[in-house]
Motif scaffolding. Structure first.
Motif, PDB file in Angstrom:
ATOM      1  N   ILE A   5       0.832  -1.205   0.000  1.00  0.00           N
ATOM      2  CA  ILE A   5       0.000   0.000   0.000  1.00  0.00           C
ATOM      3  C   ILE A   5       0.863   1.251   0.000  1.00  0.00           C
ATOM      4  O   ILE A   5       0.552   2.242  -0.686  1.00  0.00           O
ATOM      5  CB  ILE A   5      -0.983   0.012   1.204  1.00  0.00           C
ATOM      6  N   ASP A   6       1.971   1.241   0.748  1.00  0.00           N
ATOM      7  CA  ASP A   6       2.839   2.418   0.817  1.00  0.00           C
ATOM      8  C   ASP A   6       3.535   2.675  -0.510  1.00  0.00           C
ATOM      9  O   ASP A   6       3.715   3.829  -0.917  1.00  0.00           O
ATOM     10  CB  ASP A   6       3.859   2.244   1.940  1.00  0.00           C
ATOM     11  N   ARG A   7       3.907   1.614  -1.195  1.00  0.00           N
ATOM     12  CA  ARG A   7       4.502   1.780  -2.523  1.00  0.00           C
ATOM     13  C   ARG A   7       3.484   2.319  -3.514  1.00  0.00           C
ATOM     14  O   ARG A   7       3.792   3.200  -4.323  1.00  0.00           O
ATOM     15  CB  ARG A   7       5.061   0.445  -3.035  1.00  0.00           C
ATOM     16  N   LEU A   8       2.265   1.821  -3.462  1.00  0.00           N
ATOM     17  CA  LEU A   8       1.232   2.288  -4.382  1.00  0.00           C
ATOM     18  C   LEU A   8       0.971   3.780  -4.193  1.00  0.00           C
ATOM     19  O   LEU A   8       0.780   4.518  -5.163  1.00  0.00           O
ATOM     20  CB  LEU A   8      -0.061   1.496  -4.166  1.00  0.00           C
ATOM     21  N   LEU A   9       0.962   4.221  -2.949  1.00  0.00           N
ATOM     22  CA  LEU A   9       0.720   5.631  -2.658  1.00  0.00           C
ATOM     23  C   LEU A   9       1.901   6.504  -3.060  1.00  0.00           C
ATOM     24  O   LEU A   9       1.714   7.642  -3.515  1.00  0.00           O
ATOM     25  CB  LEU A   9       0.428   5.807  -1.168  1.00  0.00           C
TER      26      LEU A   9
END
Length: 399
Positions: A5-9
């Motif tokens: 999720i942090d990479r996607l954001l």
């Protein structure tokens, strides 16, 4: 280390394929970013992602349901004004109507690395529905807090259930993204699938063995309160099929076990006598506890606390599934007529003992109950399955 999720954001190029698409999110309370923002809230404020619906697994999007077989309803999210569909309510599989609310579904679930933890079954059902309806599935990957070790008998044919999604051992050693790859390969699912992999994930590195020390633990389900529970769960979940308390109604559920009518000191001694090698990597401590609800409510129980943390923890040596099986065997040897197995329709499976549903077949129970069974015979039977799975999963590993 970054979760999916942090990479996607943080990386617009990763989410570029979502532009112009209707996006759904499957999540629960532990679906948070590094700064503890819930993934639904974090995605909703992005200008290039159109979130049109959400889904909740067992225990709900909000994690409000305490026990098994307590269903969650559908509802409208009051903050984002989107429908939230329950996959543990009137249905376990997404309906055609709910599938029509999105083009791409993002799955951001913290798993425990255990076959019986139902989030992996929900993943399978989503993959199958997406294949049927021509939808795309992305898994935003997260660590497996139980790590890479493999343990347990393979689920036998005919024992598939909501807590048994396929022929894998109890402790499978995969992340959710890797499990999706295995499901697609094993069941020949024709689906558009993508994993947003973690960055910097080191599943064999101490002290967390995949769980980063700078990341807070948040309960993915109400009784999954810490890393110790996650490590012990592949064994302590077996307690749900017995008359012993697994600590529900206490502050340390699924880390302890006991009952009013057993002597925990004698049980620990018998475990050490019968199969000492199965107790490696952890510490056992005699405890007393009184559940405030569930089994043996308001009764003083004598029991055992499993400590899979601290200086005495050995990640590679710890065998929670064998340890809990050994506790059952010790009880059977000390109290031959003890009413150990709980008879009720576990996860709505009728006509089968709960312990067999949980374990994916009767072999564990039969070994416990047999007067002449030995640890060596059990190890020989189980090791075949463990070695086969370790080899089968190899091609699906991302880290």
């Amino acid at each position: 280390m970054k979760f999916g999720i942090d990479r996607l954001l943080a990386e617009p190029e990763l989410r570029a394929p979502l532009k112009g698409k209707r996006v759904a999110l499957l999540a629960h309370p532990a679906s948070v970013t590094a700064d503890l923002t819930h993934s639904l809230d974090a995605l909703a404020v992005l200008g290039d992602v159109n979130v049109t619906s959400a889904f909740g697994p067992q225990h709900g999007l909000r994690g409000d349901k305490q026990d098994n077989m307590m269903e969650s309803p559908d509802f409208m999210d009051p903050a984002h004004n989107i429908p939230v569909f329950s996959l543990y309510g009137e249905v376990r599989r997404p309906t055609t109507a709910s599938m029509e609310t999105f083009d791409v579904i993002l799955i951001d679930l913290q798993d425990l690395g255990c076959r019986i933890y139902t989030f992996i079954t929900t993943l399978l059902y989503i993959l199958e529905a997406a294949a049927e309806h021509g939808k795309t599935v992305w898994v935003l990957d997260r660590p497996n807090p139980a790590g890479r070790p493999v343990e347990g008998l393979t689920l036998r044919s005919g024992w598939e259930s909501f807590v048994g999604a396929g022929p894998m051992p109890m402790r499978h050693g995969l992340t959710l993204g890797e499990m999706g790859k295995w499901f697609i390969d094993h069941y020949k699912i024709n689906v558009d699938y993508r994993v947003i992999a973690m960055e910097g994930y080191a599943p064999d590195a101490a002290p967390g063995f995949g769980w980063p020390k700078d990341r807070l633990w948040i309960n993915p389900s109400p009784n999954a309160a810490n890393i110790n529970m996650a490590r012990a769960y592949a064994g302590t979940v077996l307690l749900e099929g017995t008359t012993l308390s697994e600590g529900r109604g206490t502050t340390r559920p699924l880390e302890i076990f006991g009952a009013p009518d057993i002597d925990a000191r004698k049980i620990i001694a018998e475990m050490e006598n019968f199969a000492p090698s199965w107790l490696q990597g952890c510490s056992l401590r005699e405890v007393w506890f009184e559940p405030t609800f569930h089994k043996h409510v308001h009764q003083l129980c004598h029991g055992v606390h499993i400590h899979a943390e601290g200086p005495g923890y050995d990640h590679q040596a710890f065998q929670p599934w064998r340890l809990q099986t050994l506790a059952f065997k010790a009880i059977r040897r000390l109290y031959p007529d003890y009413e150990l197995w709980r008879d009720f329709p576990y996860e709505y499976e009728h006509g089968k003992l709960a312990i067999d549903v949980i374990n994916g077949g009767p072999a564990l129970r039969e070994w416990v109950d047999a007067a002449d069974s030995t640890p060596e015979a059990f190890d020989a039977m189980t090791s075949i399955d463990e070695q086969a799975w370790a080899e089968e999963r190899r091609k699906h590993l991302l880290y």
